[in-house]
Design a protein around this motif. Structure first.
Motif, PDB file in Angstrom:
ATOM      1  N   GLU A 142       0.841  -1.191   0.000  1.00 28.79           N
ATOM      2  CA  GLU A 142       0.000   0.000   0.000  1.00 28.79           C
ATOM      3  C   GLU A 142       0.873   1.236   0.000  1.00 28.79           C
ATOM      4  N   ILE A 143       0.571   2.148  -0.906  1.00 28.59           N
ATOM      5  CA  ILE A 143       1.286   3.413  -1.003  1.00 28.59           C
ATOM      6  C   ILE A 143       0.295   4.515  -0.628  1.00 28.59           C
ATOM      7  N   GLU A 144       0.684   5.361   0.305  1.00 27.14           N
ATOM      8  CA  GLU A 144      -0.183   6.465   0.690  1.00 27.14           C
ATOM      9  C   GLU A 144       0.092   7.648  -0.218  1.00 27.14           C
ATOM     10  N   ALA A 145      -0.938   8.083  -0.938  1.00 24.41           N
ATOM     11  CA  ALA A 145      -0.802   9.182  -1.892  1.00 24.41           C
ATOM     12  C   ALA A 145      -1.011  10.515  -1.172  1.00 24.41           C
ATOM     13  N   THR A 146      -0.434  11.566  -1.732  1.00 19.57           N
ATOM     14  CA  THR A 146      -0.645  12.897  -1.174  1.00 19.57           C
ATOM     15  C   THR A 146      -2.034  13.408  -1.500  1.00 19.57           C
ATOM     16  N   SER A 147      -2.594  12.953  -2.627  1.00 21.78           N
ATOM     17  CA  SER A 147      -3.972  13.294  -2.969  1.00 21.78           C
ATOM     18  C   SER A 147      -4.572  12.156  -3.800  1.00 21.78           C
ATOM     19  N   ARG A 148      -5.878  12.088  -3.794  1.00 22.50           N
ATOM     20  CA  ARG A 148      -6.561  11.029  -4.544  1.00 22.50           C
ATOM     21  C   ARG A 148      -6.405  11.201  -6.048  1.00 22.50           C
ATOM     22  N   ALA A 149      -6.044  12.398  -6.487  1.00 23.97           N
ATOM     23  CA  ALA A 149      -5.859  12.658  -7.918  1.00 23.97           C
ATOM     24  C   ALA A 149      -4.691  11.852  -8.489  1.00 23.97           C
ATOM     25  N   LEU A 150      -3.753  11.439  -7.630  1.00 25.45           N
ATOM     26  CA  LEU A 150      -2.609  10.647  -8.096  1.00 25.45           C
ATOM     27  C   LEU A 150      -3.000   9.236  -8.519  1.00 25.45           C
ATOM     28  N   PHE A 151      -4.133   8.731  -8.022  1.00 27.79           N
ATOM     29  CA  PHE A 151      -4.523   7.361  -8.339  1.00 27.79           C
ATOM     30  C   PHE A 151      -4.653   7.129  -9.838  1.00 27.79           C
ATOM     31  N   ALA A 152      -5.316   8.016 -10.537  1.00 28.11           N
ATOM     32  CA  ALA A 152      -5.495   7.869 -11.984  1.00 28.11           C
ATOM     33  C   ALA A 152      -4.162   7.972 -12.704  1.00 28.11           C
ATOM     34  N   GLU A 153      -3.311   8.902 -12.267  1.00 23.70           N
ATOM     35  CA  GLU A 153      -1.985   9.058 -12.879  1.00 23.70           C
ATOM     36  C   GLU A 153      -1.146   7.804 -12.673  1.00 23.70           C
TER      37      GLU A 153
END
Length: 185
Positions: A135-146
């Motif tokens: 599991e990688i914690e993203a800084t924002s949910r917008a990174l998921f698509a990228e």
């Protein structure tokens, strides 16, 4: 007569002795350091090794850029976990544990983004029915698509699905029984 203190045998390794043992993972680095050489000697040896390595690569006509082929690379990391997918395969690391999978050792790579929260899950499946999630914690949910797009580009380039494509048979017209010619009298 001299007596030695301590055991001369090495500790045993494996799942029978260490419940956290997983084949393919590197063992954790122990906190103990053995400084038998002075720091100056170690520094001199490191400098000598790097000089020898640089000279050898110059003689072979190689540079660092020759080793890395052009192609997509996916990399995502947070404070504890990291994943890198490139031409060599997929490398996962969590804290002080790490594992590496070549492309021929991977059966599938699965991604999952939660409905709520910022933890992006990537699972590497092997052909022998084992899986390794991270599991990688993203800084924002917008990174998921990228991240999904970047990982898809790497998978499209380097991952070869070895399942044979079966052709669907064409349906034949139903056979009708041939009528026998009528006998004429």
């Amino acid at each position: 007569m001299e007596q030695r203190i301590g055991s001369s045998s090495k500790p045993l390794e494996g799942a029978g002795f260490d419940p956290a043992f997983v084949p393919g993972l590197t063992s954790p680095v122990s906190g103990e350091t053995e400084d038998t050489e002075p720091a100056d000697a170690v520094e001199a040896a490191d400098t000598h090794e790097s000089t020898v390595t640089a000279e050898a690569s110059e003689e072979a006509g190689e540079t660092a850029g020759d080793e890395i082929p052009d192609g997509p690379v996916f990399e995502a990391a947070d404070r504890r976990a990291k994943i890198v997918a490139d031409h060599r395969g997929v490398r996962l690391s969590l804290d002080d544990q790490a594992c590496e999978f070549r492309w021929d050792e991977i059966g599938a790579v699965e991604t999952e983004s939660p409905r709520f929260g910022k933890r992006f899950t990537i699972t590497v499946h092997t052909p022998d029915r084992r899986w390794y999630p991270i599991e990688i914690e993203a800084t924002s949910r917008a990174l998921f698509a990228e991240w999904d797009d970047q990982l898809d580009a790497v998978m499209d380039k380097y991952f070869e699905d070895e399942t044979p494509q079966t052709e669907t048979p064409q349906t034949e017209e139903p056979r009708t029984e041939k009528e026998e010619p009528e006998e004429s009298d």
